[in-house]
Design an enzyme around this catalytic site. Structure first.
Site, short mmCIF file in Angstrom:
data_model
loop_
_atom_site.label_atom_id
_atom_site.label_comp_id
_atom_site.label_asym_id
_atom_site.label_seq_id
_atom_site.Cartn_x
_atom_site.Cartn_y
_atom_site.Cartn_z
N GLY A 183 34.76 46.76 86.49
CA GLY A 183 34.98 45.99 85.27
C GLY A 183 33.89 44.94 85.13
N GLY A 225 34.03 42.41 82.52
CA GLY A 225 34.44 41.35 81.59
C GLY A 225 34.15 40.00 82.21
CB ALA A 252 37.49 38.58 86.06
CG HIS A 278 48.55 36.12 68.80
ND1 HIS A 278 48.59 35.70 67.50
CD2 HIS A 278 47.72 35.29 69.46
CE1 HIS A 278 47.80 34.64 67.38
NE2 HIS A 278 47.26 34.37 68.56
CB SER A 293 42.51 32.02 63.96
OG SER A 293 42.73 30.78 64.58
NE ARG A 306 49.03 32.23 71.21
CZ ARG A 306 47.92 32.54 71.86
NH1 ARG A 306 47.98 33.30 72.93
NH2 ARG A 306 46.75 32.10 71.44
CD GLU A 334 44.77 40.82 79.96
OE1 GLU A 334 43.63 40.80 79.49
OE2 GLU A 334 45.76 41.22 79.31
NE ARG A 342 46.47 34.65 77.88
CZ ARG A 342 45.87 34.24 76.77
NH1 ARG A 342 45.30 33.05 76.72
NH2 ARG A 342 45.84 35.01 75.70
CG LEU A 385 38.44 33.02 77.03
CD1 LEU A 385 37.63 32.35 75.93
CD2 LEU A 385 38.01 34.46 77.17
#
Lengths: 252, 262, 638
Positions: free
Chosen positions: C40, C42, C44, C266, C284, C330, C425, C435, C441
């Site tokens: 991966g 990303g 991380a 979300h 957003s 959320r 993640e 979260r 991030l």
């Protein structure tokens, strides 16, 4: 809605490709272009045929994986990447040509999938600020005027999709390289390597066999991230500074 | 950073394109400054500036035809009196044109190699006709320059003009020009050539600012407008002479347009 | 088996410092001898690969995309939290720690979260020095904004593209290391299995997605940085390629999977418009600052929104949560939207949507102000739906966005398989049951830049002197053979149904029964339905083409096959956790006014599931969560 698709089919990198006519019938106008291709693909699979290979990932215009040319326009009509194109933008019954990015430095791998590793190699030549993890000063120690940070951000918005080189009649990668160099060379953190960076990245770009910029600005017209061709002017400037300072033996 | 490491470390190296490599394109110059894509574009831009200066100076010289034979013949006489220095200027000009063309051809050949296949649907995408026709306009202008030199400098088409002398005993350039442009075909070719030159300049001028790195997003439209205006002025200046001859405004023997100037 | 979290001794504030002071170090000459696989690229993965290479390790980094820069971290919009307190508004490491623990509904490990809050400050320094163009004030200082779940402004951002800019920073550091020959990058290469040698993770088997070649890669340790499993729902805000395969394969090799039922939904996404839809787009959350959420009071009211008079509208968030109103957190906003739609009052196609109305804000502030604030979002909405939010209310609906669960790891980010580390993640560690915004991030980069470089030595220092691991070992050959068999099995079904069809069906089952509200009966049904669907998959799926080529149907089939197994574990976890907490809402466990009801006495623990072979029920291990520094409280947003 119904569309006559003329799709580029190519088995692999070494075999010649050709256009194939495929009908996309009964498509709702709210469908995105890639979703339309998904539907076509699933129908092809059900009919026992091979689906069309095309790349996409985030489908929200930011990852830069899309590499489609729709009716001669890399990333399709309108701003944004190909995943942001919706079928309502087309006329019912329209013939739509779908091709892969075409540039000598982006060889086709299969159907609409191209190899953009040339951009990776350019990045590795200088698209970074050399620094040590953990050795950074406090972030507030570096003051950057807002207009400078904004300009750097404008350039940094590049999604690295390759549409610029695909749109360029010369297959030039100058908008991409310009965006990278401008982003880092505008910032104070990027100054120590500014000239070296421009020099190294342009040399790597030339080595990859991209064409030369003729200031056509087709790149700017298709850029999904709206990067301005003024980054190319900055690249031209910084590159010459870099070569001259190397030629005369000045530092950096 | 080592370039070998770069290539070795490419995960998809088995798939990576064989870089065609650009450094060999200009085998005579070893400096990357002169062999790189941007280096050679700088050469095209700088030679372009010099050629624009030449074209402008030449135009000012040509415009001396309007006050009458006295002016233009004196101007020509003055140029000829430079003697060997005139040849130095000519050779320098030739070198500039040569560099301008050589680099352009190299860049063009590389561009062709970089784009092996065109799209099925062509879409011009913002590019102007001026930008797209740079090579064509450049080629026609070159053909014209050769013709133009043959006609007015070497005077090979009509050698008798070499013997034309004005009242002061100078070569009568005034008469030669009017005789030349009285031929509608010559004038037409001339008009076509300066028209294409103007097209060439209207992209070239704004383009050279971009190449030399002097453009910003704000300045670019300004430079583009300036390029078009300068190109137009140059076109009108040059085109006015054959048009004036054909319309009978300029004629031989000279009829003064203004009573105070002879 | 006992899951030992290996939390260092000492008071909370001292644990990370104590750990670092006593951590096992590897000298530079030895680092060169160790090979690390990072799967991966990303936030991380890229940050870990770059940092470990910089330290001297030999790194191999894998991503299935054509470039490391395309990992889905790139799509994060909002920002990244850090306890810098540049705004002088009372922020501190402690406050960031506490907000994160509380936001996670007291289901995360204290020590991990405190460490995260501590290193959050270094992340910002690091990113700035890499050239990440964070938003600035005119005076040149960094600027911050506030985000849900916090009362201070601690979020750093780069327009609406913070994830992109942070990933490009990590990617540039990675590119530099690749250029120096210290990282070997394998793009277009997907990990299909984990290789264990003597019970230690010592390599992976991966498929080159262009040539189809299946090959082993050996190393001294393996880092999985493969993101979350949100795509098990088919429709989510994740990228199309996001998958559970790497972590699921590790689970089937013995790694414990922790809290798979913790998924975050979300509240403000563009609703599903039809069955052709391939993904959901996030709008957003900031829109809720000026938009008012409502549905018609009457069931099945088909009138145009502008024709519904004020008194016939139900502004349900304002009604139920008068103090937070439209800015409720959320999970609460999402659940309320679902309730409204379940009661038959949803709007738009299929009745799965609620209105987010800006007409009051436009009247109050003028269209120009609204355009300045949200112009780009309105444009995006219009591009996707063909409707102008200036003229009629936006339609929004919740969507799967992030997954808090993941492979179980100890304080060193190592799973219960020695040598297998899990970052970002993909692990379960820091967010508990929910979260907070702008924390994903932060965690990805904390793990990669600052945690793993310090903790990796704990494992590697035990690995001196053993025989050199190469892919010639029989363990590699065996695993490779199993992967080939699996690929061939997918190709040989030769049914008639496309992979997407199964994936969509799985998504619908999970969304209905393991989504925003879960019941015992529903989860049991879901498990049965998933089993049946999986059987059908292996009988009817059609994967055209062959294995030795670029074959996207095959890639997807492998991922969906794993989702079909994983989905069942997710439901089992949700069924076993008989309480409501954060993103996990069990209808049976709610307060009289419909809020989540935790049972701290029995469930203040991590559920870690161990694979026990095909057809056997997985074994549940519990890691108790002990709270020494904070007091467990009930969240209230009334």
């Amino acid at each position: 809605m119904n569309f006559h698709l003329r799709l580029w089919r190519q088995k692999s990198a070494d075999t010649p490709g050709r256009f194939e006519g495929i009908e996309a019938t009964n498509i709702t106008p709210d469908c995105s272009f890639l979703e339309m291709l998904d539907i076509v693909n699933n129908r092809l699979i059900t009919d026992g045929k091979e689906p069309i290979a095309f790349e996409s990932d985030c489908r929200e215009g930011i990852c830069g994986t899309c590499s489609l040319v729709i009716n001669g326009v890399p990333q399709g009509p309108g701003r944004g990447a190909a995943c942001q194109v919706y079928m309502r933008k087309f006329k019912d019954g329209e013939t739509i040509f779908v091709e892969p990015f075409r540039a000598g430095s982006f060889p086709i791998l299969k159907d609409l999938v191209v190899n953009r590793s040339a951009y990776e190699r350019i990045m590795r030549a200088g698209g970074f600020i050399s620094e040590h993890t953990g050795g950074a000063p406090d972030a507030s120690a570096i003051l950057i005027p807002k207009p400078v940070a904004d300009k750097a951000m404008d350039a940094a918005a590049c999604i690295g999709c390759g549409a610029c080189a695909a749109a360029c009649p010369n297959s030039s990668a100058m908008l991409f390289v310009g965006a990278k160099v401008t982003h880092l060379n505008l910032l104070p953190q990027g100054q120590p390597e500014a000239k070296k960076r421009a020099r190294a990245m342009v040399r790597a770009m030339d080595e990859e066999g991209f064409g030369n910029c003729s200031n056509y600005y087709a790149c700017e017209a298709v850029c999904p991230a709206s990067v301005s061709a003024s980054v190319i002017a900055k690249l031209n400037r910084d590159y010459i500074k870099g070569e001259v300072s190397e030629a005369v033996g000045a530092i950096d | 950073m080592s370039s070998t490491a770069n290539k070795e470390s490419t995960g998809t190296s088995s798939l990576s394109s064989k870089p065609s490599g650009k450094s060999s394109a200009c085998c005579t110059c070893s400096s990357p400054l002169l062999s790189s894509s941007i280096g050679r574009k700088w050469i095209v831009a700088i030679t372009g500036i010099l050629l624009i200066l030449f074209v402008s100076g030449h135009l000012l010289g040509n415009l001396t035809i309007y006050p009458g034979p006295n002016w233009i013949n004196a101007y020509a006489e003055h140029l000829q009196s430079l003697g060997p220095f005139l040849w130095v200027i000519r050779l320098v000009l030739l070198a500039i044109v040569g560099l301008h063309i050589t680099c352009t051809i190299q860049l063009w050949m590389e561009n062709r190699a970089a784009t092996p296949q065109k799209y099925a649907v062509t879409n011009t995408l913002q590019t102007t006709i001026y930008a797209r026709s740079m090579r064509l306009t450049g080629l026609v202008v070159i053909a014209f320059i050769i013709f133009h030199l043959a006609q007015f400098t070497w005077q090979g088409f009509n050698p008798v003009t070499r013997t034309w002398i004005d009242a002061q005993g100078r070569h009568d350039v005034y008469r030669m020009v009017i005789a030349g442009f009285s031929n509608p075909f010559v004038s037409a070719f001339y008009l076509l050539a300066v028209g294409l030159l103007a097209m060439h300049l209207s992209h070239g001028i704004s383009s050279l600012f971009q190449t030399l790195g002097l453009t910003t997003a704000k300045l670019r439209p300004l430079f583009e407008r300036a390029g078009r205006i300068i190109a137009l002025v140059i076109f009108l200046g040059y085109a006015s002479i054959p048009l004036s001859v054909l319309l009978g405004i300029l004629r031989y023997p000279h009829v003064s347009l203004c009573p105070f100037v002879h | 088996m006992i899951l030992d979290a290996k939390i260092p001794a000492g008071p909370l504030e001292q644990k990370w410092t104590n750990f670092k002071n006593n951590a096992k170090l590897i000298n530079p000459a030895n680092k060169r001898k160790f090979n690390v696989i990072v799967v991966g690229s990303g936030l991380a993965g890229a940050s870990a690969a770059a940092t470990l290479a910089e330290l001297g390790y030999q790194v191999d980094c894998f991503c299935f995309q054509d470039s490391a820069r395309r990992a889905h971290s790139i799509a994060a919009q909002g920002g990244i939290n850090a306890a810098k307190n540049y705004q002088n508004d009372g922020d501190s490491v402690w406050r960031l720690f506490y907000d994160t623990i509380k936001g996670g509904d007291f289901r995360a490990r204290e020590a991990n979260v405190y460490r995260l809050a501590e290193v959050s400050r270094n992340i910002i320094d690091e990113c700035v020095s890499q050239g990440v163009p964070f938003a600035r004030e005119y005076g040149g200082e960094l600027t911050n904004r506030s985000f849900g779940g916090a009362q201070v402004s601690r979020t750093f951002y780069a327009r609406g593209q913070t994830g992109q800019q942070l990933l490009l920073g990590a990617y540039s550091a990675l590119s530099a290391q690749i250029g120096l020959g210290r990282v070997q990058m394998h793009e277009h290469t997907e990990m299909l299995d984990l290789v264990l040698v003597n019970g230690h993770a010592k390599g992976i088997v991966a498929r080159n997605l262009i040539t189809g070649e299946i090959k082993s890669h050996a190393a001294d340790t393996v880092l999985l940085c493969t993101g979350g499993y949100g795509n098990v729902f088919y429709l989510s805000t994740n990228a199309r390629g996001c998958n559970v395969t790497a972590t699921w394969r590790a689970y089937k090799r013995g790694a414990a999977f922790a809290n798979p039922c913790y998924t975050q939904i979300h509240p403000t996404c563009i609703p599903v418009a039809g069955d052709y839809q391939s993904k959901l787009t996030l709008m957003s959350e900031s829109l809720r600052n000026d938009g008012r959420v409502w549905v018609p009071k009457k069931k099945g009211d088909n009138r145009e929104p502008q024709d519904i008079p004020e008194e016939e509208r139900d502004y349900y968030l304002e009604r139920k949560y008068p103090s937070y109103g439209n800015l409720a957190p959320r999970d609460i906003s999402s659940r309320s939207a679902k309730e409204a739609c379940d009661s038959g009052r949803g709007v738009g196609p299929g009745g799965l949507g609620v209105y987010l109305d800006f007409s009051a804000a436009i009247q109050r502030l003028g269209r120009n102000t609204i355009e300045e604030r949200y112009g780009n979002l309105f444009e995006m909405y219009e591009n996707i739906t063909g409707e102008s939010a200036y003229e009629r209310p936006m339609r929004i609906y919740p969507a799967i966005h992030y997954t808090m669960g993941g492979l179980w790891v100890d304080y060193n980010l190592m799973s219960n398989i020695p040598g297998l580390h899990v970052l970002g993640e993909a692990n379960f560690s820091d967010h508990g049951a929910n979260r907070l915004g702008a924390s994903a991030l932060m965690q990805g980069l904390a793990d990669g830049y600052f945690v793993i470089p310090n903790t990796l030595g704990e494992y590697l220092s035990t690995q001196f002197g053993g025989p050199k691991i190469t892919t010639d070992l029989p363990e590699f050959k065996k695993t490779e053979e199993e992967v080939r068999e699996r690929v061939n099995k997918l190709l040989s079904v030769k049914g008639t149904v496309p992979v997407d069809t199964f994936h969509r069906e799985l998504g619908l089952i999970l969304w209905d029964k393991c989504g925003m509200a879960r019941t015992e009966a529903g989860l049991k049904e879901a498990i049965a339905e998933i089993k049946a669907l999986r059987e059908r998959f292996w009988k009817e799926v059609c994967v055209p083409g062959v294995g030795a080529e670029l074959n996207q149907s095959l890639e997807r089939a492998g991922r969906v096959a794993d989702f079909l197994e994983f989905g069942e574990l997710m439901c089992l976890d949700a069924l076993t956790r008989e309480e409501s907490c954060g993103g996990h809402f069990r209808v049976e466990h709610q307060t009289p006014d419909g809020e989540a009801l935790r049972h701290d006495d029995t469930f203040a623990s991590v559920f870690a599931w161990l694979y026990k072979g095909e057809g056997n029920e997985p074994e549940l291990e519990r890691e108790p969560l002990s709270y020494e520094a904070v007091h467990l409280a009930t969240r209230s947003y009334k």
